[in-house]
Design a protein around this motif. Structure first.
Motif, PDB file in Angstrom:
ATOM      1  N   PHE A 260       1.441   6.153  11.703  1.00 47.32           N
ATOM      2  CA  PHE A 260       0.433   5.582  10.802  1.00 47.32           C
ATOM      3  C   PHE A 260       1.049   4.528   9.887  1.00 47.32           C
ATOM      4  O   PHE A 260       0.456   3.482   9.637  1.00 47.32           O
ATOM      5  N   ASN A 261       2.237   4.796   9.379  1.00 43.34           N
ATOM      6  CA  ASN A 261       2.873   3.883   8.432  1.00 43.34           C
ATOM      7  C   ASN A 261       3.515   2.667   9.079  1.00 43.34           C
ATOM      8  O   ASN A 261       3.564   1.598   8.468  1.00 43.34           O
ATOM      9  N   ASN A 262       3.994   2.804  10.325  1.00 44.41           N
ATOM     10  CA  ASN A 262       4.824   1.746  10.903  1.00 44.41           C
ATOM     11  C   ASN A 262       4.295   1.111  12.178  1.00 44.41           C
ATOM     12  O   ASN A 262       4.753   0.045  12.552  1.00 44.41           O
ATOM     13  N   GLU A 263       3.373   1.752  12.846  1.00 46.91           N
ATOM     14  CA  GLU A 263       2.944   1.246  14.150  1.00 46.91           C
ATOM     15  C   GLU A 263       1.463   0.932  14.241  1.00 46.91           C
ATOM     16  O   GLU A 263       1.060   0.082  15.015  1.00 46.91           O
ATOM     17  N   ALA A 264       0.647   1.604  13.471  1.00 45.42           N
ATOM     18  CA  ALA A 264      -0.804   1.539  13.672  1.00 45.42           C
ATOM     19  C   ALA A 264      -1.468   0.308  13.066  1.00 45.42           C
ATOM     20  O   ALA A 264      -2.609   0.018  13.400  1.00 45.42           O
ATOM     21  N   ALA A 265      -0.812  -0.402  12.178  1.00 41.99           N
ATOM     22  CA  ALA A 265      -1.402  -1.572  11.515  1.00 41.99           C
ATOM     23  C   ALA A 265      -2.783  -1.230  10.935  1.00 41.99           C
ATOM     24  O   ALA A 265      -3.766  -1.928  11.168  1.00 41.99           O
TER      25      ALA A 265
ATOM     26  N   ARG B 266       0.854  -1.189   0.000  1.00 38.91           N
ATOM     27  CA  ARG B 266       0.000   0.000   0.000  1.00 38.91           C
ATOM     28  C   ARG B 266       0.885   1.233   0.000  1.00 38.91           C
ATOM     29  O   ARG B 266       1.943   1.227   0.620  1.00 38.91           O
ATOM     30  N   PRO B 267       0.453   2.281  -0.679  1.00 37.40           N
ATOM     31  CA  PRO B 267       1.275   3.496  -0.667  1.00 37.40           C
ATOM     32  C   PRO B 267       1.367   4.057   0.747  1.00 37.40           C
ATOM     33  O   PRO B 267       0.396   4.036   1.501  1.00 37.40           O
TER      34      PRO B 267
ATOM     35  N   ALA C 274      -8.670   7.027   5.963  1.00 39.65           N
ATOM     36  CA  ALA C 274      -9.211   7.901   7.012  1.00 39.65           C
ATOM     37  C   ALA C 274      -8.102   8.682   7.706  1.00 39.65           C
ATOM     38  O   ALA C 274      -8.252   9.875   7.991  1.00 39.65           O
ATOM     39  N   ALA C 275      -6.977   8.029   7.977  1.00 41.98           N
ATOM     40  CA  ALA C 275      -5.861   8.703   8.649  1.00 41.98           C
ATOM     41  C   ALA C 275      -5.325   9.832   7.780  1.00 41.98           C
ATOM     42  O   ALA C 275      -5.112  10.956   8.260  1.00 41.98           O
ATOM     43  N   LYS C 276      -5.122   9.560   6.494  1.00 43.42           N
ATOM     44  CA  LYS C 276      -4.608  10.610   5.617  1.00 43.42           C
ATOM     45  C   LYS C 276      -5.617  11.745   5.497  1.00 43.42           C
ATOM     46  O   LYS C 276      -5.261  12.916   5.520  1.00 43.42           O
ATOM     47  N   SER C 277      -6.886  11.407   5.390  1.00 41.22           N
ATOM     48  CA  SER C 277      -7.925  12.420   5.285  1.00 41.22           C
ATOM     49  C   SER C 277      -7.933  13.326   6.516  1.00 41.22           C
ATOM     50  O   SER C 277      -8.080  14.554   6.402  1.00 41.22           O
ATOM     51  N   THR C 278      -7.752  12.745   7.683  1.00 38.71           N
ATOM     52  CA  THR C 278      -7.704  13.527   8.917  1.00 38.71           C
ATOM     53  C   THR C 278      -6.514  14.477   8.913  1.00 38.71           C
ATOM     54  O   THR C 278      -6.631  15.650   9.304  1.00 38.71           O
TER      55      THR C 278
END
Length: 139
Positions: free
Chosen positions: A68-73, A31-32, A81-85
């Protein structure tokens, strides 16, 4: 006894999108990643503004992006949603900086007794905010 919370049932479309993300990942298509420069670029495109008011936000943004990329799974939907926030927050920053530039007198206003309304989602904070804001001296 498990310490896991039960996973709520999600709508089919969300499960399908998340499933496609898992499938692509299983065959080596990653995923990007979310990155701070794309967040800023998207916010600038939305607002047409570019002044971020300095770079004091960058360390915090980088830490969130890393998490977000390495810990949140995150699932595929979670990533969206994370990027949108993040984009929404950067849009707000750009708009506030622009507003203050257009109305520099704001910096001269003194806030003597601020009111903070904090709470978890769905606990009535929005309605409390609306009630408090009805009184003109609270604005």
């Amino acid at each position: 006894m498990s310490n896991q919370w039960p996973i709520p049932k999600r709508p089919f479309a969300i499960n399908a999108i998340n499933g496609v993300g898992k499938l692509l990942s299983s065959v080596g298509i990653r995923r990007p990643l979310i990155n701070s420069s794309s967040v800023l670029a998207e916010a600038q495109k939305i607002t047409g503004l570019s002044d971020t008011g300095g770079d004091d936000y960058q360390v915090g943004l980088e830490k969130l992006v890393y998490a977000f990329n390495n810990e949140a799974a995150l699932s595929q939907i979670g990533r969206v949603a994370a990027k949108s926030t993040l984009v929404d927050s950067m849009v707000t920053r750009l708009q506030i900086i622009d507003y203050v530039k257009k109305h520099p007198e704001i910096r001269e206003q003194k806030i003597e007794r601020p009111i903070f309304i904090l709470g978890l989602p769905r606990t009535g904070t929005t309605i409390l905010h609306s009630i408090v804001a009805e009184y003109p001296d609270n604005r």
